[in-house]
Write an enzyme that holds these catalytic residues in place. Structure first.
Site, PDB file in Angstrom:
ATOM      1  N   ASP A   1       0.858  -1.192   0.000  1.00 43.04           N
ATOM      2  CA  ASP A   1       0.000   0.000   0.000  1.00 43.04           C
ATOM      3  C   ASP A   1       0.888   1.234   0.000  1.00 43.04           C
ATOM      4  O   ASP A   1       2.086   1.159   0.289  1.00 43.04           O
ATOM      5  CB  ASP A   1      -0.922   0.017   1.221  1.00 43.04           C
ATOM      6  N   SER A   2       0.277   2.370  -0.290  1.00 43.56           N
ATOM      7  CA  SER A   2       1.019   3.629  -0.262  1.00 43.56           C
ATOM      8  C   SER A   2       1.368   4.049   1.160  1.00 43.56           C
ATOM      9  O   SER A   2       2.203   4.933   1.350  1.00 43.56           O
ATOM     10  CB  SER A   2       0.201   4.733  -0.940  1.00 43.56           C
TER      11      SER A   2
ATOM     12  N   CYS B   1      -4.106  -0.986  -2.408  1.00 46.26           N
ATOM     13  CA  CYS B   1      -4.153   0.458  -2.620  1.00 46.26           C
ATOM     14  C   CYS B   1      -5.003   0.711  -3.850  1.00 46.26           C
ATOM     15  O   CYS B   1      -4.679   0.230  -4.944  1.00 46.26           O
ATOM     16  CB  CYS B   1      -2.738   1.004  -2.817  1.00 46.26           C
TER      17      CYS B   1
ATOM     18  N   SER C   1      -5.521   3.536  -5.483  1.00 46.06           N
ATOM     19  CA  SER C   1      -4.835   4.380  -6.470  1.00 46.06           C
ATOM     20  C   SER C   1      -3.884   3.548  -7.319  1.00 46.06           C
ATOM     21  O   SER C   1      -3.816   3.708  -8.547  1.00 46.06           O
ATOM     22  CB  SER C   1      -4.063   5.501  -5.774  1.00 46.06           C
TER      23      SER C   1
ATOM     24  N   CYS D   1     -10.689   3.615  -0.750  1.00 49.78           N
ATOM     25  CA  CYS D   1      -9.292   3.777  -0.364  1.00 49.78           C
ATOM     26  C   CYS D   1      -9.121   3.003   0.928  1.00 49.78           C
ATOM     27  O   CYS D   1      -9.957   3.121   1.833  1.00 49.78           O
ATOM     28  CB  CYS D   1      -8.936   5.252  -0.162  1.00 49.78           C
ATOM     29  N   THR D   2      -8.067   2.215   1.027  1.00 49.75           N
ATOM     30  CA  THR D   2      -7.934   1.358   2.204  1.00 49.75           C
ATOM     31  C   THR D   2      -7.581   2.134   3.466  1.00 49.75           C
ATOM     32  O   THR D   2      -7.597   1.566   4.564  1.00 49.75           O
ATOM     33  CB  THR D   2      -6.888   0.253   1.958  1.00 49.75           C
ATOM     34  N   HIS D   3      -7.288   3.427   3.338  1.00 49.36           N
ATOM     35  CA  HIS D   3      -7.131   4.264   4.533  1.00 49.36           C
ATOM     36  C   HIS D   3      -8.484   4.595   5.176  1.00 49.36           C
ATOM     37  O   HIS D   3      -8.561   4.837   6.380  1.00 49.36           O
ATOM     38  CB  HIS D   3      -6.452   5.590   4.175  1.00 49.36           C
TER      39      HIS D   3
END
Length: 292
Positions: free
Chosen positions: A10-11, A73, A75, A186-188
């Site tokens: 992930d980012s 992620c 994106s 978004c996984t956040h």
């Protein structure tokens, strides 16, 4: 090969929601996680740059010997999923992503056919969700970029006035549009679920891709005969080995560890510094194979 770890990328910290679901649903598997915290967020970056950064990390994971890749992620999935599958699957490393699992769950959850999708600018501008929902034209899709959400999470701010103000600014139009299902694209974003749910109201179902993605990981491992046996592999001494997890960050390991412990618990005993940061382009300096 079945005893090799699953590589999750992930980012930043958001993909740990996917890692947590994988650990819960596949307790016998080992996980090797890399969060590109030195260059997060990916959302505002050009797609070509997101692709470059993502493939750099994935190349490192594959070189370390992972048996499967999870692009945790949105994106990155939107920017380079086809490239990743072409690059790695021919060499026997299957790739799992997070967009279609979320779409599948949202389509099953909606009652009125109006679905909202929130994500980074990169994800929303890619129209990846519109493409994924194209097979269900009866559904009405409302998308909205929420660029501040990732930075709030990465800064450790998941509640409070600033979070609530951002949530209202981004989500009020979706609530007013009458969506009954909201995809957290978004996984956040699951780390902001309290504020998001408060703004959207009790009648709106929030969809996170984490659990569905973990199911896809299971299906993929079975299909490729990569599932680790419940009793593990035998070492040279004949003893069965337990799963081994390692979590790496390309930025400040201490900051990453603080956030990771909030929803991973004891699995995160240590976060190793995966790279030496030189300007915008990190160079992998630590081997990614290893234990937690």
């Amino acid at each position: 090969m079945s005893d090799a770890p699953i590589g999750i990328f992930d980012s930043g910290v958001g993909g740990l929601t996917v890692a947590r679901a994988v650990l819960d649903q596949l307790p016998h598997e080992s996980v090797l996680y890399v969060g590109d915290t030195a260059r997060t967020p990916y959302g505002p970056r050009p797609i070509a740059q997101v692709r470059e950064y993502s493939l750099e990390i994935l190349d490192s994971l594959v070189a370390s010997g992972v048996k499967a890749l999870v692009i945790a992620c949105n994106s990155a999935s939107a920017a380079m999923l086809a490239d990743a599958r072409e690059r790695y699957e021919g060499d026997g490393v299957p790739v799992v992503e997070v967009i279609r699992p979320a779409v599948r769950r949202a389509a099953a959850a909606t009652r009125n056919g109006r679905i909202g999708v929130i994500g980074t600018r990169a994800t929303i501008s890619s129209r990846a969700y519109e493409d994924a929902f194209a097979a269900a034209p009866q559904l009405q899709l409302h998308t909205r970029a929420c660029p501040d959400f990732v930075e709030l999470v990465e800064d450790g701010e998941t509640s409070g006035p600033a979070v609530l103000a951002s949530a209202h600014a981004y989500l009020d139009p979706l609530r007013d549009a009458g969506v009954d299902t909201l995809v957290l694209g978004c996984t956040h974003y699951p780390l902001l679920a309290g504020a998001i749910s408060y703004v959207m109201g009790e009648g709106v179902t929030l969809v996170s891709s984490a659990e569905e993605t973990a199911l896809d990981v299971y299906r993929t491992l079975v299909a490729h005969d990569l599932l680790r046996s419940a009793d593990g592999a035998r070492g040279d001494d004949g003893a069965r080995s337990a799963p081994r997890h390692r979590f790496l960050a390309t930025g400040d390991p201490a900051a990453f560890t603080r956030l990771a412990r909030r929803f991973l618990g004891p699995e995160v005993d240590d976060v190793h510094d995966a790279v030496e940061v030189t300007g915008e382009i990190p160079r992998i300096t630590a081997p990614l194979r290893g234990t937690r």
